[in-house]
Design a protein around this motif. Structure first.
Motif, short mmCIF file in Angstrom:
data_model
loop_
_atom_site.label_atom_id
_atom_site.label_comp_id
_atom_site.label_asym_id
_atom_site.label_seq_id
_atom_site.Cartn_x
_atom_site.Cartn_y
_atom_site.Cartn_z
N LEU A 152 10.21 -13.07 0.06
CA LEU A 152 9.24 -13.84 0.83
C LEU A 152 7.99 -13.03 1.14
CD1 LEU A 152 11.60 -15.61 3.36
CD2 LEU A 152 10.58 -16.55 1.29
N TYR A 153 8.15 -11.73 1.27
CA TYR A 153 7.03 -10.89 1.66
C TYR A 153 6.56 -10.00 0.53
CZ TYR A 153 10.69 -7.40 2.08
OH TYR A 153 11.72 -6.55 1.83
N ARG A 154 7.09 -10.15 -0.65
CA ARG A 154 6.79 -9.26 -1.76
C ARG A 154 5.55 -9.69 -2.52
NH1 ARG A 154 12.08 -6.51 -3.27
NH2 ARG A 154 12.85 -6.31 -1.17
N SER A 155 4.84 -8.74 -3.04
CA SER A 155 3.66 -9.02 -3.85
C SER A 155 4.06 -9.05 -5.33
CB SER A 155 2.59 -7.97 -3.61
OG SER A 155 3.09 -6.70 -3.99
N ASP A 156 3.12 -9.38 -6.18
CA ASP A 156 3.40 -9.42 -7.61
C ASP A 156 3.59 -8.01 -8.18
OD1 ASP A 156 3.23 -12.13 -7.60
OD2 ASP A 156 1.12 -12.17 -8.16
N ARG A 157 2.83 -7.07 -7.66
CA ARG A 157 2.94 -5.68 -8.12
C ARG A 157 3.64 -4.85 -7.07
NH1 ARG A 157 -3.26 -5.77 -9.11
NH2 ARG A 157 -3.01 -5.55 -6.90
N PRO A 158 4.48 -3.91 -7.50
CA PRO A 158 5.10 -3.04 -6.49
C PRO A 158 4.07 -2.13 -5.85
CG PRO A 158 5.69 -2.34 -8.70
CD PRO A 158 4.91 -3.62 -8.84
N GLY A 159 4.24 -1.87 -4.59
CA GLY A 159 3.30 -1.03 -3.85
C GLY A 159 3.97 -0.42 -2.64
N PHE A 160 3.17 0.05 -1.71
CA PHE A 160 3.64 0.68 -0.49
C PHE A 160 2.97 0.02 0.71
CE2 PHE A 160 4.22 3.74 -3.83
CZ PHE A 160 5.48 4.25 -3.57
N PRO A 161 3.48 -1.12 1.17
CA PRO A 161 2.85 -1.78 2.31
C PRO A 161 3.10 -1.03 3.62
CG PRO A 161 4.77 -3.00 1.58
CD PRO A 161 4.58 -1.89 0.62
N LEU A 162 2.23 -1.27 4.55
CA LEU A 162 2.32 -0.69 5.88
C LEU A 162 2.95 -1.73 6.81
CD1 LEU A 162 1.42 1.71 7.67
CD2 LEU A 162 -0.70 0.45 8.07
N TRP A 163 4.03 -1.34 7.49
CA TRP A 163 4.77 -2.25 8.36
C TRP A 163 4.78 -1.73 9.78
CZ3 TRP A 163 6.30 -6.63 6.15
CH2 TRP A 163 6.52 -6.65 4.78
N ARG A 164 4.82 -2.63 10.73
CA ARG A 164 4.99 -2.29 12.14
C ARG A 164 6.49 -2.31 12.41
NH1 ARG A 164 3.35 0.29 16.27
NH2 ARG A 164 3.68 -0.74 18.24
N GLU A 165 7.09 -1.16 12.71
CA GLU A 165 8.53 -1.07 12.89
C GLU A 165 8.88 -0.24 14.11
OE1 GLU A 165 10.50 0.59 9.57
OE2 GLU A 165 9.81 -0.93 8.19
N TYR A 166 9.77 -0.73 14.95
CA TYR A 166 10.36 0.02 16.05
C TYR A 166 9.34 0.78 16.90
CZ TYR A 166 14.44 -0.87 13.14
OH TYR A 166 15.40 -1.46 12.37
N GLY A 167 8.24 0.16 17.21
CA GLY A 167 7.26 0.78 18.07
C GLY A 167 6.30 1.72 17.37
N ARG A 179 14.91 -1.95 5.59
CA ARG A 179 14.47 -1.39 6.87
C ARG A 179 15.61 -0.91 7.74
NH1 ARG A 179 11.10 -4.43 11.57
NH2 ARG A 179 13.08 -4.93 12.50
N TRP A 180 16.69 -1.64 7.83
CA TRP A 180 17.75 -1.32 8.78
C TRP A 180 18.76 -0.33 8.22
CZ3 TRP A 180 16.70 -6.00 6.64
CH2 TRP A 180 17.58 -6.45 5.69
N VAL A 181 18.58 0.15 6.98
CA VAL A 181 19.54 1.06 6.38
C VAL A 181 18.93 2.44 6.09
CG1 VAL A 181 21.04 1.43 4.39
CG2 VAL A 181 20.81 -0.85 5.34
N THR A 182 17.72 2.48 5.58
CA THR A 182 17.13 3.73 5.12
C THR A 182 15.88 4.10 5.93
OG1 THR A 182 15.78 2.57 3.50
CG2 THR A 182 17.92 3.34 2.77
N PRO A 183 15.56 5.38 5.99
CA PRO A 183 14.34 5.78 6.69
C PRO A 183 13.10 5.48 5.84
CG PRO A 183 15.43 7.69 5.77
CD PRO A 183 16.34 6.53 5.54
N PRO A 184 11.96 5.26 6.48
CA PRO A 184 10.73 5.01 5.71
C PRO A 184 10.23 6.29 5.05
CG PRO A 184 10.24 5.10 8.03
CD PRO A 184 11.73 5.19 7.91
N LEU A 185 9.28 6.12 4.14
CA LEU A 185 8.67 7.29 3.52
C LEU A 185 7.87 8.07 4.54
CD1 LEU A 185 7.39 5.73 0.18
CD2 LEU A 185 9.36 7.20 0.51
#
Length: 84
Positions: free
Chosen positions: A24-39, A53-59
């Protein structure tokens, strides 16, 4: 009976575990979007195991910017990814 269990487990995975597979939130090309997470702000890949998000740490993750300061967070993410 095995068929029923397989269908139920597949349905459970589809509805609960693999929400990211709905794209639902994916673009046509893979990339590195910026997300607002946990403050804070997080940079995650668009696809792959680190996109969960709930399993692995972000880059990259920071709490330096407020939720309303998306331009500052965008500049920070571009600096981390060596884009700008």
């Amino acid at each position: 009976m095995k068929h029923v269990v397989t269908r139920l487990s597949w349905g459970l995975r589809r509805r609960i575990v693999a929400v990211r597979d709905r794209r639902l939130y994916r673009s046509d090309r893979p990339g590195f979007p910026l997300w607002r997470e946990y403050g804070g702000w997080a940079v995650r890949p668009d696809r792959g195991w680190r996109s969960v998000r709930w399993v692995t740490p972000p880059l990259y993750y920071t709490r330096k910017f407020a939720a309303s300061d998306d331009s500052g967070a965008t500049d920070w993410a571009m600096e981390k990814l060596d884009i700008g």
